[in-house]
Design an enzyme around this catalytic site. Structure first.
Site, short mmCIF file in Angstrom:
data_model
loop_
_atom_site.label_atom_id
_atom_site.label_comp_id
_atom_site.label_asym_id
_atom_site.label_seq_id
_atom_site.Cartn_x
_atom_site.Cartn_y
_atom_site.Cartn_z
N HIS A 1 0.85 -1.19 0.00
CA HIS A 1 0.00 0.00 0.00
C HIS A 1 0.88 1.24 0.00
CE1 HIS A 1 -3.41 -2.64 1.64
NE2 HIS A 1 -3.55 -2.46 0.34
N GLU B 1 1.79 3.62 3.04
CA GLU B 1 2.24 3.03 4.30
C GLU B 1 3.77 3.00 4.37
OE1 GLU B 1 -0.02 -0.66 4.50
OE2 GLU B 1 -1.89 0.43 4.15
N ARG C 1 -3.18 4.68 -2.14
CA ARG C 1 -3.09 3.31 -1.60
C ARG C 1 -2.75 2.27 -2.67
NH1 ARG C 1 -5.67 -0.17 2.37
NH2 ARG C 1 -6.66 -1.99 1.46
N GLU D 1 0.39 -4.97 11.12
CA GLU D 1 0.00 -3.57 11.00
C GLU D 1 0.85 -2.78 12.00
OE1 GLU D 1 -2.14 -2.26 8.86
OE2 GLU D 1 -3.53 -3.86 8.28
N HIS E 1 2.33 -3.76 6.93
CA HIS E 1 1.36 -2.73 6.58
C HIS E 1 1.30 -1.72 7.73
CE1 HIS E 1 -0.80 -4.46 3.00
NE2 HIS E 1 -0.12 -5.53 3.39
O1 0X9 Z 1 -6.95 -4.23 4.40
C1 0X9 Z 1 -5.77 -4.55 4.21
O2 0X9 Z 1 -5.31 -4.85 3.11
C2 0X9 Z 1 -4.82 -4.57 5.40
N1 0X9 Z 1 -5.04 -3.39 6.20
S1 0X9 Z 1 -4.55 -1.93 5.63
O3 0X9 Z 1 -5.06 -0.90 6.55
N2 0X9 Z 1 -2.96 -1.86 5.70
O4 0X9 Z 1 -5.00 -1.76 4.30
C3 0X9 Z 1 -5.09 -5.79 6.25
C4 0X9 Z 1 -4.99 -7.10 5.55
C5 0X9 Z 1 -5.15 -8.26 6.50
N3 0X9 Z 1 -5.26 -9.52 5.83
C6 0X9 Z 1 -6.44 -9.96 5.32
N4 0X9 Z 1 -7.55 -9.32 5.52
N5 0X9 Z 1 -6.41 -11.09 4.65
ZN ZN Z 2 -1.85 -1.83 3.99
#
Ligand code: 0X9
Ligand code: ZN
Length: 330
Positions: A70, A73, A125, A292, A217
């Protein structure tokens, strides 16, 4: 030479220069690898750190770390280069760890987006591709597109963390979107993005050696365990959870920072097509986590550069603890 520091965030070119420097200065342990090219044709570069095969002549168990999927980040990419610096430039301190493990580090998985977050939109993003052509698949859509092309055309990018080919496009309740204008657009098809395809191809080619997949992330300070696409848990969930507990414990010992530990779907929201689920479900890597990083929302994505070193220190403590455990180098 290189201009890398951990006092500020760096542009993609500087990060690549640092990887090149490491490979040049430490040729015996660092291999520079171009896994592919981005939509805007930037090389996607990573390093493999290895002190060679084990005593039986076999490849050592490897730890994969990616960051910068992303664009906004930035802390993830800074932490990834910090870890590369520790392993390579302080290799004598980590001799035992390097005796038992190889490391694959991809600091910027989405270089086009990363650069755009420096030059165009700080809160970008996604990738920077344009899939307007893919929307012209029916006469009806063609007609709609004819009148709205100026608008569709403005909706660039795919969320790389919705573009992986495992349960792709399944969760559509805000967790992933099929609307190109949305922040979590999953893309026209799995691996439509050269960035996710390059990463997946490299991981598949090396899957027999990769013991742990980590993707960095931000933000919210969480250590996330699969699955993300469903509320149900993998059969080895408790093993993954117990290993991660040691990492989270080691993190909090450094500066007292708390990381919440649990399944992605519960702690965040269900989403499909993320890299972690693919790494476990398709590549078959056992220990798979999304981390995260800092903070919990005070600065969010705009984490001040003064927090790079403290964030990197605590995460490196967590990662090397779990790496020792999963590679059996305690
Ligand atoms: O939503 C995402 O892609 C991730 N959070 S972010 O705020 N960095 O965008 C979390 C991904 C966690 N993994 C899965 N949901 N499989
Ligand atoms: Zn992310």
């Amino acid at each position: 030479g290189h201009s890398m520091t951990w006092k500020r965030y760096h542009r993609y070119g500087e990060i690549v220069k640092y990887l090149e420097y490491l490979a040049l200065r430490y040729p015996k342990i660092v291999e520079l690898i171009t896994i592919g090219h981005s939509y805007e044709e930037q090389p996607i570069k990573m390093i493999k750190i290895s002190t060679g095969p084990n005593k039986k002549g076999k490849a050592k168990p490897a730890i994969w770390i990616d960051a910068g999927m992303h664009a906004r980040e930035w802390i993830g990419s800074a932490v990834a280069t910090y870890i590369a610096n520790q392993l390579v430039e302080k290799n004598t301190s980590y001799a035992k760890l390097l005796d038992n493990s190889d490391w694959m580090i991809l600091p910027v998985a989405n270089p086009d987006g990363y650069e755009f977050s420096h030059t165009g939109d700080r809160l970008w993003r996604k990738t920077r591709s344009n899939h307007a052509e893919n929307q012209e698949n029916s006469r009806f859509l063609q007609l709609v597109n004819h009148y709205t092309k100026w608008l569709w055309g403005k909706c660039e990018g795919v969320d790389p963390n919705r573009n992986f080919g495992y349960h792709w496009g399944e969760v559509d309740e805000g967790g992933a979107s099929l609307d190109p204008c949305h922040e979590t657009y999953a893309g026209p098809r799995p691996f439509s993005e050269p960035e996710t395809k390059a990463m997946a191809d490299y991981i598949l080619a090396n899957k027999q050696n990769i013991k742990m997949y980590l993707t960095l992330h931000s933000y919210s300070q969480m250590w996330l365990v699969p699955w993300g696409y469903t509320y149900s848990k993998p059969s080895d969930y408790s093993e993954l959870f117990n290993m991660a507990k040691k990492a989270v414990g080691a993190i909090s010992k450094v500066h007292g920072t708390d990381y919440e530990l649990g399944p992605s779907s519960d702690l965040l929201y269900p989403t499909s097509g993320a890299s972690d689920d693919w790494a476990k479900g398709v590549a078959g890597i056992k220990y798979v986590y999304t981390v995260e990083l800092r903070d919990r929302g005070t600065y969010g994505f705009l984490l001040p550069a003064s927090q790079i070193v403290p964030t990197a220190r605590e995460i490196w403590a967590g990662i090397r603890t779990i790496a020792r455990l999963v590679t059996g180098s305690t």
